[in-house]
Motif scaffolding. Structure first.
Motif, PDB file in Angstrom:
ATOM      1  N   GLU A 166      52.453  33.334  46.830  1.00  0.00           N
ATOM      2  CA  GLU A 166      51.565  32.622  47.740  1.00  0.00           C
ATOM      3  C   GLU A 166      50.090  32.889  47.452  1.00  0.00           C
ATOM      4  O   GLU A 166      49.225  32.107  47.834  1.00  0.00           O
ATOM      5  CB  GLU A 166      51.886  33.012  49.184  1.00  0.00           C
ATOM      6  CG  GLU A 166      53.215  32.448  49.686  1.00  0.00           C
ATOM      7  CD  GLU A 166      53.282  30.927  49.569  1.00  0.00           C
ATOM      8  OE1 GLU A 166      52.317  30.252  49.959  1.00  0.00           O
ATOM      9  OE2 GLU A 166      54.291  30.415  49.057  1.00  0.00           O
ATOM     10  N   LEU A 167      49.785  34.002  46.785  1.00  0.00           N
ATOM     11  CA  LEU A 167      48.415  34.321  46.400  1.00  0.00           C
ATOM     12  C   LEU A 167      48.357  34.464  44.883  1.00  0.00           C
ATOM     13  O   LEU A 167      49.283  34.993  44.267  1.00  0.00           O
ATOM     14  CB  LEU A 167      47.948  35.614  47.076  1.00  0.00           C
ATOM     15  CG  LEU A 167      47.798  35.539  48.601  1.00  0.00           C
ATOM     16  CD1 LEU A 167      47.600  36.937  49.180  1.00  0.00           C
ATOM     17  CD2 LEU A 167      46.621  34.640  48.981  1.00  0.00           C
ATOM     18  N   PRO A 168      47.274  34.003  44.263  1.00  0.00           N
ATOM     19  CA  PRO A 168      47.228  33.971  42.796  1.00  0.00           C
ATOM     20  C   PRO A 168      46.756  35.284  42.174  1.00  0.00           C
ATOM     21  O   PRO A 168      46.067  36.091  42.818  1.00  0.00           O
ATOM     22  CB  PRO A 168      46.205  32.871  42.521  1.00  0.00           C
ATOM     23  CG  PRO A 168      45.238  32.999  43.665  1.00  0.00           C
ATOM     24  CD  PRO A 168      46.087  33.368  44.865  1.00  0.00           C
ATOM     25  N   ASN A 169      47.130  35.463  40.919  1.00  0.00           N
ATOM     26  CA  ASN A 169      46.480  36.464  40.081  1.00  0.00           C
ATOM     27  C   ASN A 169      45.210  35.834  39.518  1.00  0.00           C
ATOM     28  O   ASN A 169      45.155  34.621  39.274  1.00  0.00           O
ATOM     29  CB  ASN A 169      47.374  36.871  38.910  1.00  0.00           C
ATOM     30  CG  ASN A 169      48.622  37.608  39.347  1.00  0.00           C
ATOM     31  OD1 ASN A 169      48.620  38.312  40.362  1.00  0.00           O
ATOM     32  ND2 ASN A 169      49.696  37.451  38.605  1.00  0.00           N
ATOM     33  N   LEU A 170      44.196  36.645  39.316  1.00  0.00           N
ATOM     34  CA  LEU A 170      43.038  36.234  38.530  1.00  0.00           C
ATOM     35  C   LEU A 170      43.156  36.895  37.170  1.00  0.00           C
ATOM     36  O   LEU A 170      43.490  38.081  37.075  1.00  0.00           O
ATOM     37  CB  LEU A 170      41.727  36.660  39.201  1.00  0.00           C
ATOM     38  CG  LEU A 170      41.404  36.025  40.549  1.00  0.00           C
ATOM     39  CD1 LEU A 170      40.046  36.519  41.043  1.00  0.00           C
ATOM     40  CD2 LEU A 170      41.413  34.510  40.474  1.00  0.00           C
ATOM     41  N   ILE A 171      42.928  36.122  36.122  1.00  0.00           N
ATOM     42  CA  ILE A 171      42.957  36.662  34.771  1.00  0.00           C
ATOM     43  C   ILE A 171      41.563  36.478  34.178  1.00  0.00           C
ATOM     44  O   ILE A 171      41.075  35.352  34.066  1.00  0.00           O
ATOM     45  CB  ILE A 171      44.014  35.960  33.903  1.00  0.00           C
ATOM     46  CG1 ILE A 171      45.392  36.046  34.578  1.00  0.00           C
ATOM     47  CG2 ILE A 171      44.058  36.590  32.509  1.00  0.00           C
ATOM     48  CD1 ILE A 171      46.483  35.296  33.850  1.00  0.00           C
ATOM     49  N   PHE A 172      40.933  37.581  33.854  1.00  0.00           N
ATOM     50  CA  PHE A 172      39.588  37.546  33.283  1.00  0.00           C
ATOM     51  C   PHE A 172      39.695  37.683  31.764  1.00  0.00           C
ATOM     52  O   PHE A 172      40.132  38.708  31.255  1.00  0.00           O
ATOM     53  CB  PHE A 172      38.725  38.673  33.855  1.00  0.00           C
ATOM     54  CG  PHE A 172      38.464  38.563  35.334  1.00  0.00           C
ATOM     55  CD1 PHE A 172      38.633  37.366  36.009  1.00  0.00           C
ATOM     56  CD2 PHE A 172      38.036  39.664  36.062  1.00  0.00           C
ATOM     57  CE1 PHE A 172      38.381  37.263  37.370  1.00  0.00           C
ATOM     58  CE2 PHE A 172      37.781  39.573  37.424  1.00  0.00           C
ATOM     59  CZ  PHE A 172      37.946  38.370  38.078  1.00  0.00           C
ATOM     60  N   HIS A 173      39.282  36.633  31.055  1.00  0.00           N
ATOM     61  CA  HIS A 173      39.345  36.616  29.592  1.00  0.00           C
ATOM     62  C   HIS A 173      37.972  36.978  29.023  1.00  0.00           C
ATOM     63  O   HIS A 173      36.951  36.421  29.442  1.00  0.00           O
ATOM     64  CB  HIS A 173      39.744  35.229  29.087  1.00  0.00           C
ATOM     65  CG  HIS A 173      41.112  34.802  29.505  1.00  0.00           C
ATOM     66  ND1 HIS A 173      42.211  34.924  28.678  1.00  0.00           N
ATOM     67  CD2 HIS A 173      41.574  34.250  30.664  1.00  0.00           C
ATOM     68  CE1 HIS A 173      43.289  34.469  29.300  1.00  0.00           C
ATOM     69  NE2 HIS A 173      42.927  34.050  30.509  1.00  0.00           N
ATOM     70  N   PHE A 174      37.959  37.886  28.061  1.00  0.00           N
ATOM     71  CA  PHE A 174      36.739  38.297  27.383  1.00  0.00           C
ATOM     72  C   PHE A 174      36.872  37.984  25.895  1.00  0.00           C
ATOM     73  O   PHE A 174      37.911  38.250  25.284  1.00  0.00           O
ATOM     74  CB  PHE A 174      36.491  39.795  27.585  1.00  0.00           C
ATOM     75  CG  PHE A 174      36.277  40.180  29.024  1.00  0.00           C
ATOM     76  CD1 PHE A 174      35.000  40.219  29.568  1.00  0.00           C
ATOM     77  CD2 PHE A 174      37.361  40.502  29.839  1.00  0.00           C
ATOM     78  CE1 PHE A 174      34.802  40.568  30.891  1.00  0.00           C
ATOM     79  CE2 PHE A 174      37.168  40.854  31.168  1.00  0.00           C
ATOM     80  CZ  PHE A 174      35.897  40.883  31.699  1.00  0.00           C
ATOM     81  N   TYR A 175      35.802  37.417  25.320  1.00  0.00           N
ATOM     82  CA  TYR A 175      35.803  37.019  23.915  1.00  0.00           C
ATOM     83  C   TYR A 175      34.604  37.666  23.227  1.00  0.00           C
ATOM     84  O   TYR A 175      33.471  37.200  23.371  1.00  0.00           O
ATOM     85  CB  TYR A 175      35.729  35.495  23.785  1.00  0.00           C
ATOM     86  CG  TYR A 175      36.779  34.758  24.578  1.00  0.00           C
ATOM     87  CD1 TYR A 175      38.061  34.555  24.080  1.00  0.00           C
ATOM     88  CD2 TYR A 175      36.499  34.267  25.853  1.00  0.00           C
ATOM     89  CE1 TYR A 175      39.024  33.876  24.803  1.00  0.00           C
ATOM     90  CE2 TYR A 175      37.458  33.592  26.592  1.00  0.00           C
ATOM     91  CZ  TYR A 175      38.708  33.401  26.066  1.00  0.00           C
ATOM     92  OH  TYR A 175      39.661  32.723  26.796  1.00  0.00           O
ATOM     93  N   LYS A 176      34.867  38.740  22.486  1.00  0.00           N
ATOM     94  CA  LYS A 176      33.803  39.485  21.806  1.00  0.00           C
ATOM     95  C   LYS A 176      33.637  38.973  20.384  1.00  0.00           C
ATOM     96  O   LYS A 176      34.593  38.911  19.613  1.00  0.00           O
ATOM     97  CB  LYS A 176      34.139  40.973  21.796  1.00  0.00           C
ATOM     98  CG  LYS A 176      33.097  41.840  21.118  1.00  0.00           C
ATOM     99  CD  LYS A 176      33.510  43.293  21.127  1.00  0.00           C
ATOM    100  CE  LYS A 176      32.521  44.170  20.388  1.00  0.00           C
ATOM    101  NZ  LYS A 176      32.954  45.597  20.369  1.00  0.00           N
ATOM    102  N   ILE A 177      32.399  38.617  20.053  1.00  0.00           N
ATOM    103  CA  ILE A 177      32.083  38.112  18.725  1.00  0.00           C
ATOM    104  C   ILE A 177      31.925  39.271  17.755  1.00  0.00           C
ATOM    105  O   ILE A 177      31.261  40.268  18.056  1.00  0.00           O
ATOM    106  CB  ILE A 177      30.779  37.294  18.757  1.00  0.00           C
ATOM    107  CG1 ILE A 177      30.847  36.180  19.817  1.00  0.00           C
ATOM    108  CG2 ILE A 177      30.477  36.711  17.378  1.00  0.00           C
ATOM    109  CD1 ILE A 177      31.988  35.238  19.641  1.00  0.00           C
TER     110      ILE A 177
END
Length: 204
Positions: A111-122
């Motif tokens: 009923e409640l979502p997960n948050l997924i934080f994506h990081f992209y390091k150059i």
């Protein structure tokens, strides 16, 4: 506000006072249709090209999965909560060129979502397989499979926890943006999210 020619079939308007271009669309997530995908790919490339990266390059990706515990809901499930999380982990990011993109994900019967934080390091070590901003966008693409994930019951659950429903709805539309810090090492605002705050300022 002045009308422009349609862009990829979407009505466009220029706001000279704000110096912005606004698009009218019914896209709830980028891969809703080919037209939506092209529109948001184009927007994302603008933010990538603005940084003037040197290509070819390599991207090291990592992610943090934020589960909807009471503590996390209080700390991170908001516009400012995202910046709070990154600020807490700034030592991994400062003095790097790292982009950020959030994702909202509902597990089955959740009923409640997960948050997924994506990081992209150059970086420029190893295999340099990203040749332009088109390749960068492909690398950062998040595909939403559940087109009806924000059901009435889930909206009600978010409201009961004090989470802005419109903010959750708009997360799939946020492009990858460069993480910047000021001279005091405080995270700076994400431009796209700030420009579109009015879209999630009130719940419906």
């Amino acid at each position: 506000m002045r009308e422009l020619e349609d862009f990829l079939g979407f009505p466009a308007r220029i706001d000279r006072e704000k110096g912005t271009v606004e698009f009218e669309s019914n896209c709830e997530f980028p891969n809703q249709s080919n037209e939506c995908a092209k529109l948001f790919d184009s927007i994302e490339r603008l933010f990538i090209d603005e940084v003037k990266l040197k290509f070819p390059l390599n991207i090291k990706e990592w992610k943090a999965i934020i589960e909807p515990t009471d503590e996390n809901l209080s700390n991170y499930y908001s516009h400012d909560g995202i910046k709070h999380f990154i600020q807490e982990h700034k030592n991994k990011i400062i003095d790097t060129t790292t982009f950020f993109k959030p994702e909202v994900f509902y597990s089955r019967d959740q009923e409640l979502p997960n948050l997924i934080f994506h990081f992209y390091k150059i970086n420029y070590t190893g295999k340099l397989n990203i040749y332009n901003s088109y390749g960068f966008v492909n690398k950062c693409r998040i595909k939403y499979k559940d087109i009806k994930q924000l059901t009435p019951d889930r909206k009600e659950s978010l409201k009961q926890k004090g989470i802005n429903v419109n903010w959750i709805r708009n997360i799939p539309l946020f492009p990858a943006e460069l993480i910047k810090f000021d001279k005091q090492d405080n995270i700076m605002d994400f431009k796209f999210q700030e420009l579109n705050k009015s879209n999630f300022s009130e719940e419906i």
